[in-house]
Design an enzyme around this catalytic site. Structure first.
Site, short mmCIF file in Angstrom:
data_model
loop_
_atom_site.label_atom_id
_atom_site.label_comp_id
_atom_site.label_asym_id
_atom_site.label_seq_id
_atom_site.Cartn_x
_atom_site.Cartn_y
_atom_site.Cartn_z
N LYS A 75 0.77 -1.44 0.07
CA LYS A 75 0.02 -0.01 0.00
C LYS A 75 0.89 1.37 0.01
O LYS A 75 1.75 1.52 0.67
CB LYS A 75 -0.97 0.00 1.15
CG LYS A 75 -1.65 0.95 1.31
CD LYS A 75 -3.04 0.84 2.58
CE LYS A 75 -3.80 1.84 2.75
NZ LYS A 75 -4.64 1.65 4.02
N SER A 144 -9.41 1.84 2.75
CA SER A 144 -8.61 2.64 1.97
C SER A 144 -7.45 1.68 1.22
O SER A 144 -6.80 2.21 0.53
CB SER A 144 -8.09 3.58 2.84
OG SER A 144 -7.24 3.04 3.74
N SER A 168 -10.30 -0.90 6.77
CA SER A 168 -9.56 -0.76 5.60
C SER A 168 -8.92 -2.10 5.03
O SER A 168 -8.17 -1.99 4.11
CB SER A 168 -8.66 0.51 5.40
OG SER A 168 -9.75 1.69 5.69
#
Length: 423
Positions: A75, A144, A168
Site C-alpha cells: 500500500k 482505503s 480498511s
C-alpha cells in the site's frame, strides 16, 4: 468485465521452491498481468521501470526462502526502498521520504519481491483512488486499501499489504472476495508508515485463501504457531450492531451461520456493543483528533493540495479539544475490556459477523461503510474475513474477530471455518 482470478500464495511458493515455476518467468508474468490489468483496474501506482527494478532484486538464493520470491503489493502509505511514496496525495513526495518500513524489511528478508505500490485512498482516509472492483468495474473495491485488495482478487499478485484504521483491510477484502487478515493492534511495527490515527492503525494482509494468510503471518509475526485443526466456539454479534447490515446481506449471513451450525460448530449469540452511538462517536473523535495531529504541519503548508474529504476530517480534528479526546481514549480502554470479557462470559473463542454491511456499493465516489468492523478496530482485536458466497456477481465475506493477542488461534479457527463453508 470480470477480472477476478486470485492466485494462492501457498501454491506460488510451492511451485517456485520446486522449480516448477521459474523465478524469472514469474517476474515477467507478474509484470505482464499488471500491465494488462492497469488500464481497467488501476490497482498499482504507475512505475517507470518495474521490470528493471525487480530484475535487479533477484537472487539465486530467493527460492530457498519462506516466500521463495513470491510477488507482493504494498500500500502506497508504506515506504519501500526504490519506490516514490505519494500516499495517494498531491503533496510533495519528499515529505514522506525515509527508511524502508519494517514490515517491508520482514517481507524482503522472507524472500518476497515487491511488485510495486498499490493504490490507496488519500492518506488512507476517505477520498478514493481510481481502483475498480475486479468483480464489476462499476463498483468500489472498498478502501482505503483498495489497490491491495483488488490486486490480489485479480490475481496480479498472491499477497498484498494494507492498513486498517477502522475497516480498511476487512471491508475491501470482503468486497473483492479475498481473505483479509488484520493482526492484533501493535503486533506489527508501523515505522515507515504514514499514520492515519496511531491509536488505531494496524497493518494487514490480503491473500486468496486462509492458508496463504497463515504463511504470510508466519513471516511477519515472529514465533507465530497456528493450530491447524482447531474448531472455534463462535459468538454471533447481534443487536443494533447486526441491524446495520443490509437485509439481503443479513439473510445471507444467517444462512452461513446455519451452515456452520450444521457442520458441528458451537454457535451462541450476544450483543457486542451496549451503546452503538457512543462507540461511533468516540471512534470518530479518536480518529479525527489523531489525524489532525499527524497532518498539522503538512496541512498548514499545503492545505490547498488536500482533497475535500481529507481536509474536512482534519479540520474537524483540529476543532476537537484535548479533553474530549482524552475522554474518548478512556472509553476505548473500557470498551476493549468489555468486548474481550464478552467472549469469556459466553465461553467463545471468536466473534462471528458479516465482514461488511453488504456487497460493494455501486460507484467509485465512496469506499463503503465500515460499521461491521468498528467494535473490533476500537478494541485492537485481530480479525479476518473469509469469502462467503455472493449476491449476483458481487462477493460477501464473513468476519471472525478474536481476543487481542490471540492471533494464532484466530487463524487456526479461520482455517476450519473456511473448510466448512467450502465443503
Amino acid at each position: 468485465m470480470l477480472m477476478a482470478s486470485p492466485r494462492s500464495l501457498v501454491a506460488d511458493v510451492s511451485a517456485l521452491r520446486a522449480g516448477a515455476l521459474d523465478l524469472g518467468r514469474h517476474l515477467a508474468d507478474t509484470c505482464d498481468r499488471i500491465d494488462a490489468a492497469q488500464p481497467a483496474l488501476h490497482a498499482f501506482v504507475p512505475e517507470a521501470d518495474r521490470r528493471g527494478r525487480l530484475a535487479a532484486a533477484l537472487s539465486a538464493e530467493q527460492t530457498r526462502t519462506p516466500l521463495a520470491g513470491a510477488m507482493v503489493g504494498v500500500k502506497d502509505i508504506i515506504r519501500v526502498a526504490g519506490l516514490t511514496m505519494t500516499a495517494g496525495s498531491q503533496l510533495p513526495p519528499e515529505l514522506f521520504a525515509g527508511p524502508q518500513a519494517d514490515v517491508v524489511n520482514r517481507l524482503v528478508a522472507g524472500g518476497a519481491l515487491v511488485a510495486g505500490a498499490t493504490v490507496t485512498a488519500e492518506f488512507a482516509v476517505a477520498a478514493p483512488g481510481p481502483t475498480t472492483n475486479p468483480h464489476d468495474r462499476r463498483h468500489t473495491p472498498g478502501g482505503s486499501s483498495s489497490g491491495s485488495a483488488a490486486a490480489v482478487a485479480a490475481g496480479l499478485v498472491p499477497l498484498a499489504i494494507g492498513t486498517q484504521t477502522v475497516g480498511s483491510v476487512i471491508r475491501p477484502a470482503a468486497y473483492c472476495g479475498v481473505v483479509g487478515f488484520r493482526p492484533t493492534y501493535g503486533s506489527l511495527p508501523v515505522d515507515g508508515v504514514v499514520a492515519n490515527a496511531p491509536s488505531l492503525d494496524t497493518l494487514g494482509v490480503f491473500t486468496a485463501d486462509v492458508a496463504s494468510a497463515v504463511l504470510a503471518a508466519q513471516v511477519l509475526l515472529e514465533g507465530l504457531e497456528v493450530p491447524l485443526s482447531s474448531r472455534p466456539r463462535l459468538l454471533v454479534a447481534t443487536g443494533r450492531y447486526l441491524d446495520q447490515a443490509d437485509p439481503v446481506a443479513r439473510s445471507a449471513f444467517d444462512a452461513q451461520v446455519g451452515r456452520l451450525r450444521a457442520a458441528g460448530f458451537s454457535v451462541s449469540s450476544a450483543d457486542p456493543v451496549d451503546d452503538l452511538d457512543a462507540l461511533t462517536r468516540h471512534l470518530l473523535v479518536i480518529n479525527r483528533y489523531e489525524l489532525a495531529q499527524v497532518h498539522a504541519e503538512w496541512f498548514s503548508a499545503f492545505a490547498d493540495l488536500y482533497r475535500p474529504q481529507t481536509a474536512e476530517a482534519i479540520l474537524d480534528g483540529l476543532a476537537t479539544s484535548a479533553e474530549v479526546y482524552a475522554e474518548a481514549r478512556q472509553y476505548q480502554r473500557a470498551f476493549t475490556e468489555r468486548l474481550t470479557a464478552s467472549l469469556a462470559a459466553h465461553d467463545a473463542d471468536a466473534w462471528l459477523t458479516p465482514a461488511a454491511t453488504g456487497t460493494a456499493p455501486r460507484g467509485l465516489e465512496s469506499t463503503g461503510n465500515p460499521a461491521m468492523n468498528v467494535p473490533f478496530s476500537v478494541a485492537g482485536a485481530p480479525a479476518i474475513t473469509i469469502p462467503a458466497g455472493r449476491l449476483g456477481r458481487l462477493p460477501l465475506g464473513l468476519q471472525l474477530a478474536g481476543r487481542p493477542g490471540d492471533d494464532a488461534s484466530l487463524l487456526g479457527g479461520a482455517l476450519t471455518v473456511e473448510a466448512a463453508l467450502s465443503g
